[in-house]
Design an enzyme around this catalytic site. Structure first.
Site, mmCIF file in Angstrom:
data_model
loop_
_atom_site.group_PDB
_atom_site.id
_atom_site.type_symbol
_atom_site.label_atom_id
_atom_site.label_comp_id
_atom_site.label_asym_id
_atom_site.label_seq_id
_atom_site.Cartn_x
_atom_site.Cartn_y
_atom_site.Cartn_z
ATOM 1 N N SER A 140 0.983 -1.098 -0.045
ATOM 2 C CA SER A 140 0.022 0.007 0.058
ATOM 3 C C SER A 140 0.986 1.164 0.121
ATOM 4 O O SER A 140 2.252 1.059 0.224
ATOM 5 C CB SER A 140 -0.876 0.083 1.133
ATOM 6 O OG SER A 140 -1.438 1.196 1.423
ATOM 7 N N TYR A 153 -2.069 -1.295 10.281
ATOM 8 C CA TYR A 153 -2.072 -1.400 8.919
ATOM 9 C C TYR A 153 -0.634 -0.686 8.446
ATOM 10 O O TYR A 153 -0.103 -1.485 7.417
ATOM 11 C CB TYR A 153 -3.058 -0.685 8.526
ATOM 12 C CG TYR A 153 -3.413 -0.684 6.890
ATOM 13 C CD1 TYR A 153 -4.255 -1.969 6.385
ATOM 14 C CD2 TYR A 153 -3.000 0.079 5.828
ATOM 15 C CE1 TYR A 153 -4.448 -2.056 5.200
ATOM 16 C CE2 TYR A 153 -3.131 0.056 4.732
ATOM 17 C CZ TYR A 153 -3.988 -1.052 4.252
ATOM 18 O OH TYR A 153 -4.313 -1.291 2.812
HETATM 19 P P1 NAD Z 1 -11.453 -6.341 -0.011
HETATM 20 O O1 NAD Z 1 -12.035 -6.256 1.521
HETATM 21 O O2 NAD Z 1 -12.291 -6.095 -1.036
HETATM 22 O O3 NAD Z 1 -10.712 -7.731 0.017
HETATM 23 C C1 NAD Z 1 -9.873 -8.417 0.911
HETATM 24 C C2 NAD Z 1 -9.972 -9.979 0.674
HETATM 25 O O4 NAD Z 1 -9.262 -10.525 1.752
HETATM 26 C C3 NAD Z 1 -11.144 -10.427 0.799
HETATM 27 O O5 NAD Z 1 -11.317 -11.447 -0.223
HETATM 28 C C4 NAD Z 1 -11.426 -11.199 2.022
HETATM 29 O O6 NAD Z 1 -12.088 -12.373 1.956
HETATM 30 C C5 NAD Z 1 -10.117 -11.664 2.201
HETATM 31 N N1 NAD Z 1 -9.870 -11.861 3.603
HETATM 32 C C6 NAD Z 1 -9.902 -10.962 4.602
HETATM 33 N N2 NAD Z 1 -9.456 -11.753 5.836
HETATM 34 C C7 NAD Z 1 -8.926 -12.964 5.261
HETATM 35 C C8 NAD Z 1 -8.395 -14.009 6.106
HETATM 36 N N3 NAD Z 1 -8.085 -13.800 7.637
HETATM 37 N N4 NAD Z 1 -8.118 -15.129 5.151
HETATM 38 C C9 NAD Z 1 -8.271 -15.317 3.921
HETATM 39 N N5 NAD Z 1 -8.771 -13.958 3.200
HETATM 40 C C10 NAD Z 1 -9.118 -13.137 3.908
HETATM 41 O O7 NAD Z 1 -10.081 -5.410 0.057
HETATM 42 P P2 NAD Z 1 -8.911 -4.716 -1.098
HETATM 43 O O8 NAD Z 1 -9.402 -3.230 -0.848
HETATM 44 O O9 NAD Z 1 -9.403 -5.477 -2.252
HETATM 45 O O10 NAD Z 1 -7.893 -5.174 -0.331
HETATM 46 C C11 NAD Z 1 -6.916 -6.056 -1.103
HETATM 47 C C12 NAD Z 1 -5.560 -5.727 -0.659
HETATM 48 O O11 NAD Z 1 -5.195 -4.332 -1.037
HETATM 49 C C13 NAD Z 1 -5.471 -5.539 0.885
HETATM 50 O O12 NAD Z 1 -4.066 -6.168 1.423
HETATM 51 C C14 NAD Z 1 -5.287 -4.015 0.911
HETATM 52 O O13 NAD Z 1 -4.601 -3.626 2.284
HETATM 53 C C15 NAD Z 1 -4.655 -3.597 -0.338
HETATM 54 N N6 NAD Z 1 -4.957 -2.317 -0.511
HETATM 55 C C16 NAD Z 1 -6.208 -1.709 -0.721
HETATM 56 C C17 NAD Z 1 -6.270 -0.645 -0.862
HETATM 57 C C18 NAD Z 1 -7.611 0.244 -1.216
HETATM 58 O O14 NAD Z 1 -7.693 1.430 -1.201
HETATM 59 N N7 NAD Z 1 -8.610 -0.581 -1.127
HETATM 60 C C19 NAD Z 1 -5.054 0.421 -0.836
HETATM 61 C C20 NAD Z 1 -3.923 -0.026 -0.582
HETATM 62 C C21 NAD Z 1 -3.745 -1.533 -0.520
#
Ligand code: NAD
Length: 258
Positions: A140, A153
């Site tokens: 991130s 985080y």
């Molecule tokens: P999201 O909530 O849409 O997806 C998260 C996924 O992780 C889901 O499939 C969920 O079921 C899974 N998950 C959560 N806990 C789990 C566990 N204990 N075991 C197995 N699976 C688990 O979120 P997203 O925004 O798509 O995030 C995906 C990645 O991208 C994360 O690592 C997040 O930190 C990173 N990220 C997101 C953003 C943003 O703005 N959305 C920005 C930077 C980084």
């Protein structure tokens, strides 16, 4: 011609958001996919299967090393190998440090950081043996800079960039690469929760809350899309990226340029 035909990718947390877009994009290139994650999964699995590749699902809880080990064994049994590992599963919790629940700290560190250590240590021997592999850690901008109220985080995401660099060095003389992608704001369920909280806190509409959230950090004023991030992951899997090693590649609308 698909560039990844015959390869197998594990994308953790691929039932939603960025992980699902990664799974679809890698499948479009011909890779077989092992999906993982919680929540409603049937539609997600169907959208990856629609690309005409082999798809399986494992429900490992990424906070549990024994379940991660079982998932890696299941992939090797079903597909023979893991060639591409996308460490994507992640959660968020927002609170001041002194109010941060200990249990939430442990969960964020386990799911956003330690899980990548476990998947990597289990997948790497096979990749090294075949002298080909791609490890992509979804970090991130919070792996590069901090924001208030996100202690766990930010610590986890800084940590995963450190892990990325170590793995990249340890594999530098092999056909395995390890890199991190650092997204800015992406409008997924993880961020929608923060939009909802802001709309309620400030008594503003959902659209106004989205705009406020994205504008205060991201000079472009636009969200990054999951598909844009997935295209970067596909690039990192290709031959053109074979000497990209240990990078923490931001795609953030200018957030970290400030
Ligand atoms: P999201 O909530 O849409 O997806 C998260 C996924 O992780 C889901 O499939 C969920 O079921 C899974 N998950 C959560 N806990 C789990 C566990 N204990 N075991 C197995 N699976 C688990 O979120 P997203 O925004 O798509 O995030 C995906 C990645 O991208 C994360 O690592 C997040 O930190 C990173 N990220 C997101 C953003 C943003 O703005 N959305 C920005 C930077 C980084």
């Amino acid at each position: 011609m698909p560039t990844l035909r015959g390869k197998t990718a594990l994308v953790t947390g691929s039932t939603s958001g960025i992980g699902l877009a990664m799974a679809v994009a890698l499948a479009k290139q011909g890779a077989n996919i092992m999906m993982n994650g919680f929540g409603e999964k049937d539609a997600a699995i169907a959208s990856v299967k629609a690309r005409g590749v082999e798809v399986d699902y494992h429900g490992a809880d990424m906070s549990k090393p024994a379940e991660i080990e079982a998932m890696i064994a299941a992939i090797e049994k079903r597909f023979g190998a893991i060639d591409i590992l996308v460490n994507n599963a992640g959660i968020q919790h927002v609170a001041n440090v002194e109010d941060f629940p200990e249990e939430r700290w442990d969960a964020v560190i386990a799911i956003n950081l330690s899980s990548a250590f476990h998947t990597t240590r289990f997948a790497l021997p096979g990749m090294k043996q075949r002298n080909w592999g791609r490890i992509i850690n979804i970090a991130s901008v919070h792996g590069l800079v901090a924001s208030m109220q996100k202690a766990a985080y930010v610590a986890a995401k800084h940590g995963i960039i450190g892990l990325t660099k170590v793995v990249a060095l340890e594999t530098a003389r092999t056909g395995v690469t390890c890199n991190a992608i650092c997204p800015g704001w992406v409008l997924t369920p993880l961020v929608q929760k923060q939009v909802d909280a802001r709309a309620e806190r400030e008594g503003i509409s959902n659209d106004a809350a989205k705009l406020a959230l994205v504008s205060e950090k991201q000079p472009s004023g636009e969200f990054v899309s999951p598909e844009q991030l997935a295209a970067l992951a596909v690039f990192l899997c290709g031959d053109a990226a074979s000497e990209v090693r240990g990078a923490a590649w931001n795609m953030d609308g200018g957030w970290t340029a400030q």
